[in-house]
Design a protein around this motif. Structure first.
Motif, PDB file in Angstrom:
ATOM      1  N   GLY A  53      77.026   6.668  56.322  1.00  0.00           N
ATOM      2  CA  GLY A  53      77.195   8.016  55.795  1.00  0.00           C
ATOM      3  C   GLY A  53      77.558   9.053  56.843  1.00  0.00           C
ATOM      4  N   ALA A  54      77.548   8.677  58.106  1.00  0.00           N
ATOM      5  CA  ALA A  54      77.915   9.612  59.168  1.00  0.00           C
ATOM      6  C   ALA A  54      79.391   9.982  59.041  1.00  0.00           C
ATOM      7  N   GLU A  55      79.710  11.213  59.430  1.00  0.00           N
ATOM      8  CA  GLU A  55      81.084  11.706  59.334  1.00  0.00           C
ATOM      9  C   GLU A  55      81.486  12.389  60.629  1.00  0.00           C
ATOM     10  N   ALA A  56      82.743  12.259  60.978  1.00  0.00           N
ATOM     11  CA  ALA A  56      83.303  12.943  62.140  1.00  0.00           C
ATOM     12  C   ALA A  56      84.610  13.596  61.726  1.00  0.00           C
ATOM     13  N   GLU A  57      84.719  14.896  61.974  1.00  0.00           N
ATOM     14  CA  GLU A  57      85.981  15.613  61.810  1.00  0.00           C
ATOM     15  C   GLU A  57      86.375  16.091  63.190  1.00  0.00           C
ATOM     16  N   VAL A  58      87.570  15.712  63.619  1.00  0.00           N
ATOM     17  CA  VAL A  58      88.021  16.055  64.963  1.00  0.00           C
ATOM     18  C   VAL A  58      89.431  16.628  64.896  1.00  0.00           C
ATOM     19  N   ASP A  59      89.628  17.730  65.611  1.00  0.00           N
ATOM     20  CA  ASP A  59      90.967  18.293  65.787  1.00  0.00           C
ATOM     21  C   ASP A  59      91.355  18.036  67.235  1.00  0.00           C
ATOM     22  N   PHE A  60      92.193  17.035  67.441  1.00  0.00           N
ATOM     23  CA  PHE A  60      92.558  16.636  68.790  1.00  0.00           C
ATOM     24  C   PHE A  60      93.437  17.677  69.476  1.00  0.00           C
ATOM     25  N   ALA A  61      94.074  18.551  68.715  1.00  0.00           N
ATOM     26  CA  ALA A  61      94.908  19.594  69.309  1.00  0.00           C
ATOM     27  C   ALA A  61      94.054  20.681  69.961  1.00  0.00           C
ATOM     28  N   SER A  62      92.980  21.077  69.288  1.00  0.00           N
ATOM     29  CA  SER A  62      92.137  22.154  69.814  1.00  0.00           C
ATOM     30  C   SER A  62      90.897  21.642  70.537  1.00  0.00           C
ATOM     31  N   GLY A  63      90.518  20.387  70.283  1.00  0.00           N
ATOM     32  CA  GLY A  63      89.305  19.840  70.871  1.00  0.00           C
ATOM     33  C   GLY A  63      88.051  20.117  70.053  1.00  0.00           C
ATOM     34  N   ARG A  64      88.186  20.796  68.928  1.00  0.00           N
ATOM     35  CA  ARG A  64      87.021  21.112  68.098  1.00  0.00           C
ATOM     36  C   ARG A  64      86.608  19.886  67.288  1.00  0.00           C
ATOM     37  N   TYR A  65      85.291  19.767  67.080  1.00  0.00           N
ATOM     38  CA  TYR A  65      84.780  18.655  66.285  1.00  0.00           C
ATOM     39  C   TYR A  65      83.559  19.085  65.476  1.00  0.00           C
ATOM     40  N   ARG A  66      83.343  18.361  64.376  1.00  0.00           N
ATOM     41  CA  ARG A  66      82.140  18.477  63.548  1.00  0.00           C
ATOM     42  C   ARG A  66      81.628  17.066  63.309  1.00  0.00           C
ATOM     43  N   ASP A 103      76.125  10.738  71.807  1.00  0.00           N
ATOM     44  CA  ASP A 103      74.997  10.548  70.885  1.00  0.00           C
ATOM     45  C   ASP A 103      75.494  10.072  69.520  1.00  0.00           C
ATOM     46  N   PHE A 104      76.563  10.688  69.031  1.00  0.00           N
ATOM     47  CA  PHE A 104      77.144  10.295  67.745  1.00  0.00           C
ATOM     48  C   PHE A 104      77.631   8.852  67.804  1.00  0.00           C
ATOM     49  N   ASN A 105      78.297   8.496  68.887  1.00  0.00           N
ATOM     50  CA  ASN A 105      78.790   7.122  69.032  1.00  0.00           C
ATOM     51  C   ASN A 105      77.649   6.115  68.965  1.00  0.00           C
ATOM     52  N   GLY A 106      76.491   6.482  69.494  1.00  0.00           N
ATOM     53  CA  GLY A 106      75.325   5.606  69.416  1.00  0.00           C
ATOM     54  C   GLY A 106      74.880   5.367  67.983  1.00  0.00           C
ATOM     55  N   TYR A 165      78.059   0.477  65.533  1.00  0.00           N
ATOM     56  CA  TYR A 165      78.143  -0.812  64.839  1.00  0.00           C
ATOM     57  C   TYR A 165      78.375  -0.642  63.335  1.00  0.00           C
ATOM     58  N   GLU A 166      78.703   0.558  62.924  1.00  0.00           N
ATOM     59  CA  GLU A 166      78.946   0.832  61.505  1.00  0.00           C
ATOM     60  C   GLU A 166      80.420   0.630  61.167  1.00  0.00           C
ATOM     61  N   PRO A 167      80.696   0.115  59.987  1.00  0.00           N
ATOM     62  CA  PRO A 167      82.100  -0.008  59.579  1.00  0.00           C
ATOM     63  C   PRO A 167      82.666   1.365  59.207  1.00  0.00           C
ATOM     64  N   ILE A 168      83.954   1.526  59.383  1.00  0.00           N
ATOM     65  CA  ILE A 168      84.641   2.722  58.897  1.00  0.00           C
ATOM     66  C   ILE A 168      84.925   2.488  57.416  1.00  0.00           C
ATOM     67  N   VAL A 169      84.419   3.393  56.584  1.00  0.00           N
ATOM     68  CA  VAL A 169      84.611   3.244  55.137  1.00  0.00           C
ATOM     69  C   VAL A 169      85.568   4.289  54.579  1.00  0.00           C
ATOM     70  N   GLY A 170      85.955   5.245  55.414  1.00  0.00           N
ATOM     71  CA  GLY A 170      86.908   6.249  54.976  1.00  0.00           C
ATOM     72  C   GLY A 170      87.570   6.908  56.163  1.00  0.00           C
ATOM     73  N   TRP A 171      88.856   7.198  56.028  1.00  0.00           N
ATOM     74  CA  TRP A 171      89.603   7.867  57.084  1.00  0.00           C
ATOM     75  C   TRP A 171      90.726   8.643  56.443  1.00  0.00           C
ATOM     76  N   GLU A 172      90.913   9.880  56.898  1.00  0.00           N
ATOM     77  CA  GLU A 172      92.014  10.680  56.378  1.00  0.00           C
ATOM     78  C   GLU A 172      92.498  11.653  57.433  1.00  0.00           C
ATOM     79  N   THR A 173      93.758  12.032  57.310  1.00  0.00           N
ATOM     80  CA  THR A 173      94.282  13.069  58.183  1.00  0.00           C
ATOM     81  C   THR A 173      94.056  14.403  57.492  1.00  0.00           C
ATOM     82  N   LEU A 174      93.761  15.412  58.288  1.00  0.00           N
ATOM     83  CA  LEU A 174      93.484  16.740  57.755  1.00  0.00           C
ATOM     84  C   LEU A 174      94.585  17.738  58.098  1.00  0.00           C
ATOM     85  N   SER A 175      95.604  17.261  58.802  1.00  0.00           N
ATOM     86  CA  SER A 175      96.741  18.110  59.159  1.00  0.00           C
ATOM     87  C   SER A 175      98.024  17.290  59.034  1.00  0.00           C
ATOM     88  N   SER A 176      99.118  17.967  58.878  1.00  0.00           N
ATOM     89  CA  SER A 176     100.383  17.265  58.666  1.00  0.00           C
ATOM     90  C   SER A 176     100.814  16.437  59.877  1.00  0.00           C
TER      91      SER A 176
END
Length: 85
Positions: free
Chosen positions: A57-70, A27-30, A34-45
């Motif tokens: 204005g949509a945002e995605a925070e993903v922890d690929f190690a644990s599988g958790r996302y917001r 649903d989020f991908n939908g 077609y939106e450009p990425i205007v910001g990207w950052e790492t949240l862990s070392s």
């Protein structure tokens, strides 16, 4: 990774759980497809946790190690865990 020669109710239940865990992400991908990425950052070392901001204005925070996302689109916020196989 369906083994068609060893289909069991447990296999089908695992597949259904995995597919259901992806629904909010689809649903989020939908909303951002077609939106450009205007910001990207790492949240862990080790960069396993990342945040991406899209042009609408949509945002995605993903922890690929644990599988958790917001995920945030407009006023809608979704949190969850995607199941890895």
């Amino acid at each position: 990774s369906m083994d068609w020669f060893k289909v069991t109710d447990a296999n089908l239940a695992d597949d259904a759980k995995f597919i259901a865990s992806l629904k909010p992400i689809w649903d989020f991908n939908g909303a951002v497809g077609y939106e450009p990425i205007v910001g990207w950052e790492t949240l862990s070392s080790d960069a396993s946790a990342q945040k991406t901001v899209f042009g609408n204005g949509a945002e995605a925070e993903v922890d690929f190690a644990s599988g958790r996302y917001r995920l945030k689109t407009g006023r809608r916020k979704t949190e969850g865990v995607f199941h890895t196989r």
